[in-house]
Design an enzyme around this catalytic site. Sequence first.
Site, mmCIF file in Angstrom:
data_model
loop_
_atom_site.group_PDB
_atom_site.id
_atom_site.type_symbol
_atom_site.label_atom_id
_atom_site.label_comp_id
_atom_site.label_asym_id
_atom_site.label_seq_id
_atom_site.Cartn_x
_atom_site.Cartn_y
_atom_site.Cartn_z
ATOM 1 N N SER A 1 7.305 10.677 26.102
ATOM 2 C CA SER A 1 6.486 11.186 27.204
ATOM 3 C C SER A 1 6.165 10.153 28.273
ATOM 4 C CB SER A 1 5.178 11.760 26.657
ATOM 5 O OG SER A 1 5.420 12.977 25.988
ATOM 6 N N LYS B 1 7.597 10.784 31.671
ATOM 7 C CA LYS B 1 7.030 11.766 32.596
ATOM 8 C C LYS B 1 6.477 11.107 33.854
ATOM 9 C CE LYS B 1 5.600 14.878 28.837
ATOM 10 N NZ LYS B 1 4.454 15.359 28.036
ATOM 11 N N TYR C 1 15.635 17.215 30.084
ATOM 12 C CA TYR C 1 14.333 16.660 29.707
ATOM 13 C C TYR C 1 14.407 15.980 28.338
ATOM 14 C CZ TYR C 1 9.450 16.531 28.245
ATOM 15 O OH TYR C 1 8.223 16.131 27.772
ATOM 16 N N TYR D 1 -3.516 12.932 28.194
ATOM 17 C CA TYR D 1 -3.761 14.343 27.897
ATOM 18 C C TYR D 1 -5.259 14.654 27.860
ATOM 19 C CZ TYR D 1 1.122 13.799 26.629
ATOM 20 O OH TYR D 1 2.457 13.483 26.632
ATOM 21 N N VAL E 1 5.039 9.472 21.782
ATOM 22 C CA VAL E 1 4.921 9.622 20.324
ATOM 23 C C VAL E 1 5.757 8.610 19.544
ATOM 24 C CG1 VAL E 1 4.280 12.046 20.390
ATOM 25 C CG2 VAL E 1 6.693 11.423 20.276
#
Length: 348
Positions: free
Chosen positions: A83, A86, A209, A261, A279
Amino acid sequence: MFETDTDGIHQEAATGALPGWDRVEQLVQAAHDRYRGTDDGTVADYIPALAEADPDWFGICVADVAGGLHEVGDSAVPFSIQSISKAFVYALVCEEFGHERIGELVGVDNTGLPFNSVIALELNGGHPMNPMVNAGAIASTALLAGATADEKWRSVHDGLSRFAGRDLVVDERVYTSEAETNSRNQAIARLLQSYGRLDADPGETVDVYTRQCSLLVTARDIAVMGATLADGGVNPVTGERVVSAEVSRDTLAVLAANGLYERSGEWLFQIGLPGKSGVSGGIVSIAPGKGAIGTFAPPLDAAGNSVRGERSTAYLSKTLGLNLFASAEPAPAARASTSTALDSRSAR
């Protein structure tokens, strides 16, 4: 709240420059020494290939905007970016579409829900809300330059490689493992399409992705990538401009609001820096105008953030004076000057 274990450590002011070279080296080593024995957290296993990570890996790198790298531990051990990608794909898309348009298409507000929430999409009429949750990240990837999936992949690969200052490669085992278990992302992509917010093919977009998340990086790489944003879009190691200063500003603002988040508020309260986690155990945190911290330690807390990464970043934010909200008390002469100026205004 997550445990930072920094009570009693003096908070240096964020104003000014980084300390001298030797002091930064000393503090990076101290952070590693302080937390390398921490055994809290669990290695991610919902993507089978990630479960094979050594829980003892722990690396830290501080990259400054002058191109200096301060490294300790397993800072050169490769891991999939996940992530963290992103943030940098969002920057590339911002470069293409601009401030206002990308805000309309993807959004900038925190959902307050988990990163892979489907409910968040439904509650907001199919609007992704921000590019750091999976829905917004998939929508961002779909917006990348290129008429085909292959061309969009080249945009991702080339762009993230320029941020890192070297040619990044895909971990094919992680990609295969993730592609076999990404049914929720496929569902999110189709839901975006049903709301008219995904023009590209959902399956192809999720594949791009997934490859994006499988790119191999190190703590050193993500520190350099973060320092590129800290330096107004110029990679401090290669000297190449990757994105504009305006795009860097917008990306850091979105990271501050959404990078961790639903725990982004806690992160900003405790650490005071824009940041992004993945992660695999990586975390990048950025101090505008100064540099960035890249950490890697696979064991994660319940929210999916690296435990040793959180704690070492909190320690370095305090001791290096990186917290954006920590300002120095003015010197007596400065206070007197300000007081005189205010008195003068009042007299008018």
